[in-house]
Design an enzyme around this catalytic site. Structure first.
Site, PDB file in Angstrom:
ATOM      1  N   TYR A 164      37.189  30.450  37.048  1.00 23.35           N
ATOM      2  CA  TYR A 164      36.495  31.510  37.795  1.00 23.35           C
ATOM      3  C   TYR A 164      36.634  31.297  39.307  1.00 23.35           C
ATOM      4  O   TYR A 164      36.989  32.210  40.055  1.00 23.35           O
ATOM      5  CB  TYR A 164      35.019  31.533  37.382  1.00 23.35           C
ATOM      6  CG  TYR A 164      34.213  32.646  38.025  1.00 23.35           C
ATOM      7  CD1 TYR A 164      34.203  33.928  37.479  1.00 23.35           C
ATOM      8  CD2 TYR A 164      33.452  32.419  39.173  1.00 23.35           C
ATOM      9  CE1 TYR A 164      33.459  34.953  38.056  1.00 23.35           C
ATOM     10  CE2 TYR A 164      32.709  33.437  39.759  1.00 23.35           C
ATOM     11  CZ  TYR A 164      32.709  34.700  39.198  1.00 23.35           C
ATOM     12  OH  TYR A 164      31.975  35.709  39.775  1.00 23.35           O
ATOM     13  N   LYS A 168      38.486  33.693  42.205  1.00 23.84           N
ATOM     14  CA  LYS A 168      37.831  34.263  43.381  1.00 23.84           C
ATOM     15  C   LYS A 168      38.430  33.707  44.677  1.00 23.84           C
ATOM     16  O   LYS A 168      38.534  34.423  45.674  1.00 23.84           O
ATOM     17  CB  LYS A 168      36.319  34.023  43.323  1.00 23.84           C
ATOM     18  CG  LYS A 168      35.635  34.699  42.123  1.00 23.84           C
ATOM     19  CD  LYS A 168      35.824  36.214  42.108  1.00 23.84           C
ATOM     20  CE  LYS A 168      35.069  36.877  40.969  1.00 23.84           C
ATOM     21  NZ  LYS A 168      35.235  38.347  40.946  1.00 23.84           N
TER      22      LYS A 168
HETATM   23  P1  NAD Z   1      28.853  41.943  34.032  1.00 21.09           P
HETATM   24  O1  NAD Z   1      29.269  41.048  32.923  1.00 21.09           O
HETATM   25  O2  NAD Z   1      27.543  42.626  33.947  1.00 21.09           O
HETATM   26  O3  NAD Z   1      29.960  43.053  34.314  1.00 21.09           O
HETATM   27  C1  NAD Z   1      31.332  42.795  34.250  1.00 21.09           C
HETATM   28  C2  NAD Z   1      32.032  44.097  33.962  1.00 21.09           C
HETATM   29  O4  NAD Z   1      33.445  43.864  33.910  1.00 21.09           O
HETATM   30  C3  NAD Z   1      31.628  44.687  32.606  1.00 21.09           C
HETATM   31  O5  NAD Z   1      31.430  46.076  32.758  1.00 21.09           O
HETATM   32  C4  NAD Z   1      32.854  44.408  31.738  1.00 21.09           C
HETATM   33  O6  NAD Z   1      33.035  45.366  30.705  1.00 21.09           O
HETATM   34  C5  NAD Z   1      33.960  44.517  32.766  1.00 21.09           C
HETATM   35  N1  NAD Z   1      35.199  43.909  32.324  1.00 21.09           N
HETATM   36  C6  NAD Z   1      35.395  42.641  31.855  1.00 21.09           C
HETATM   37  N2  NAD Z   1      36.697  42.500  31.488  1.00 21.09           N
HETATM   38  C7  NAD Z   1      37.317  43.684  31.737  1.00 21.09           C
HETATM   39  C8  NAD Z   1      38.635  44.170  31.574  1.00 21.09           C
HETATM   40  N3  NAD Z   1      39.608  43.387  31.081  1.00 21.09           N
HETATM   41  N4  NAD Z   1      38.911  45.464  31.912  1.00 21.09           N
HETATM   42  C9  NAD Z   1      37.933  46.265  32.406  1.00 21.09           C
HETATM   43  N5  NAD Z   1      36.676  45.862  32.589  1.00 21.09           N
HETATM   44  C10 NAD Z   1      36.360  44.581  32.251  1.00 21.09           C
HETATM   45  O7  NAD Z   1      28.912  41.036  35.333  1.00 21.09           O
HETATM   46  P2  NAD Z   1      28.637  41.389  36.863  1.00 21.09           P
HETATM   47  O8  NAD Z   1      27.766  40.320  37.367  1.00 21.09           O
HETATM   48  O9  NAD Z   1      28.238  42.789  37.015  1.00 21.09           O
HETATM   49  O10 NAD Z   1      30.086  41.149  37.470  1.00 21.09           O
HETATM   50  C11 NAD Z   1      30.811  42.145  38.184  1.00 21.09           C
HETATM   51  C12 NAD Z   1      31.700  41.471  39.219  1.00 21.09           C
HETATM   52  O11 NAD Z   1      30.869  40.820  40.182  1.00 21.09           O
HETATM   53  C13 NAD Z   1      32.627  40.401  38.665  1.00 21.09           C
HETATM   54  O12 NAD Z   1      33.870  40.466  39.323  1.00 21.09           O
HETATM   55  C14 NAD Z   1      31.908  39.109  39.011  1.00 21.09           C
HETATM   56  O13 NAD Z   1      32.797  38.030  39.138  1.00 21.09           O
HETATM   57  C15 NAD Z   1      31.307  39.494  40.348  1.00 21.09           C
HETATM   58  N6  NAD Z   1      30.175  38.635  40.759  1.00 21.09           N
HETATM   59  C16 NAD Z   1      28.995  38.642  40.103  1.00 21.09           C
HETATM   60  C17 NAD Z   1      27.958  37.834  40.545  1.00 21.09           C
HETATM   61  C18 NAD Z   1      26.595  37.804  39.904  1.00 21.09           C
HETATM   62  O14 NAD Z   1      25.764  36.997  40.323  1.00 21.09           O
HETATM   63  N7  NAD Z   1      26.305  38.643  38.934  1.00 21.09           N
HETATM   64  C19 NAD Z   1      28.142  37.015  41.649  1.00 21.09           C
HETATM   65  C20 NAD Z   1      29.375  37.013  42.291  1.00 21.09           C
HETATM   66  C21 NAD Z   1      30.392  37.839  41.849  1.00 21.09           C
END
Ligand code: NAD
Length: 266
Positions: A164, A168
């Site tokens: 991961y 990033k």
């Molecule tokens: P989440 O699991 O709620 O959402 C992730 C989304 O990505 C889901 O809708 C899933 O269906 C989709 N996804 C996964 N694989 C896929 C694919 N192959 N094709 C299309 N869609 C796909 O998680 P989140 O926290 O909402 O994460 C969203 C983004 O934010 C990610 O890139 C994650 O790395 C980033 N992020 C999240 C956090 C946090 O604290 N939640 C922090 C930093 C970065």
């Protein structure tokens, strides 16, 4: 921020959950027509599209695996056939497959890189091609805007999550290099780097009192973030209010990248 994005079309990948869902909602609230990508479960994306329409907006849900080039192309074709083109692309889809380094399978390494890094490559590449194809639409100073969803882990190392963090870290230079290449065409590429946002991806980190207490030690501002915090940042980055912001990572993290462990003399 109402009407800040009027007459613009936004595509959000991974909009069926968490941050993508919240970002899509915020962009719609700011007046954009929204295309909600989902991977495998249409229900929540379709429900949000209905909700946006009931409030007088425009939205539809489209399936695509962002790691698959032909599915990404179809997703952009759907944007064109329904809304003529797209102005704002939020490459948000991402996942985690955590394990100690020595135990990490090649499959888990490749799955995370395929979605988090290659997925953003394919999404952004289709976006740039689409912006060039249709030319200026007169609805923004920019020809188009791309927002990459990064993470504080583009700079904070994360043991047990090497795949991961590598994805990033990759997004950081991917975004900057792309931003440098396409800025002369007035395509603005930036990233948002969220800290700890309350979504399903990190449920283990906030859904018990003990876990939450431990997590809050990493957040000087003293609260876990919500998807709306990222949505507000995305609206600004997508709008002409940030027209001179190019190739920047906007950290939205309650101060997580301020190294709070050093607050008390380290
Ligand atoms: P989440 O699991 O709620 O959402 C992730 C989304 O990505 C889901 O809708 C899933 O269906 C989709 N996804 C996964 N694989 C896929 C694919 N192959 N094709 C299309 N869609 C796909 O998680 P989140 O926290 O909402 O994460 C969203 C983004 O934010 C990610 O890139 C994650 O790395 C980033 N992020 C999240 C956090 C946090 O604290 N939640 C922090 C930093 C970065």
């Amino acid at each position: 921020m109402e009407n800040l994005l009027a007459n613009q079309v936004a595509l959000v990948t991974g909009a069926s959950s968490g941050i993508g869902y919240g970002v899509a909602k915020s962009l719609a609230k700011a007046g954009a027509a929204v295309v909600l990508n989902y991977h495998s479960h249409p229900e929540s994306a379709e429900q949000l599209a209905d909700e946006i329409q009931q409030h007088g907006g425009s939205a539809f849900a489209v399936q695509a695996d962002v790691s698959d080039p032909s599915q990404v192309e179809k997703m952009f074709a759907a944007c064109r056939s329904r809304f003529e083109s797209v102005d704002i692309v939020v490459a948000n889809s991402g996942l985690q497959k955590d394990s100690a380094f020595a135990d990490m399978s090649l499959e888990d390494w490749q799955t995370v890189l395929a979605t988090n890094l290659t997925g953003q490559f394919l999404t952004a590449q289709s976006a740039v091609r689409e912006f060039r194809r249709r030319g200026h639409r007169g609805n923004s100073n920019a020809l188009g805007k791309i927002i990459c969803m990064s993470s504080v882990h583009e700079v904070i190392p994360w043991g047990g999550h090497v795949n991961y963090a590598a994805s990033k870290g990759g997004i950081q230079m991917f975004m900057k290099s792309l931003a440098q290449e396409v800025a002369p065409e007035r395509i603005r590429v930036n990233s948002i780097a969220p800290g700890a946002i309350r979504t399903p991806i990190n449920k283990d980190a906030w859904d018990t009192e003990t876990a939450l207490k431990k997590l809050l030690q990493l957040i000087p501002y003293g609260r876990v973030g919500e998807a709306e915090d990222i949505g507000n940042a995305a609206v600004w980055l997508a709008s002409d209010e940030s027209d001179y912001v190019v190739g920047t990572t906007l950290f939205v993290d309650g101060g997580m990248t301020l190294y709070p462990g050093f607050a008390d003399n380290g």
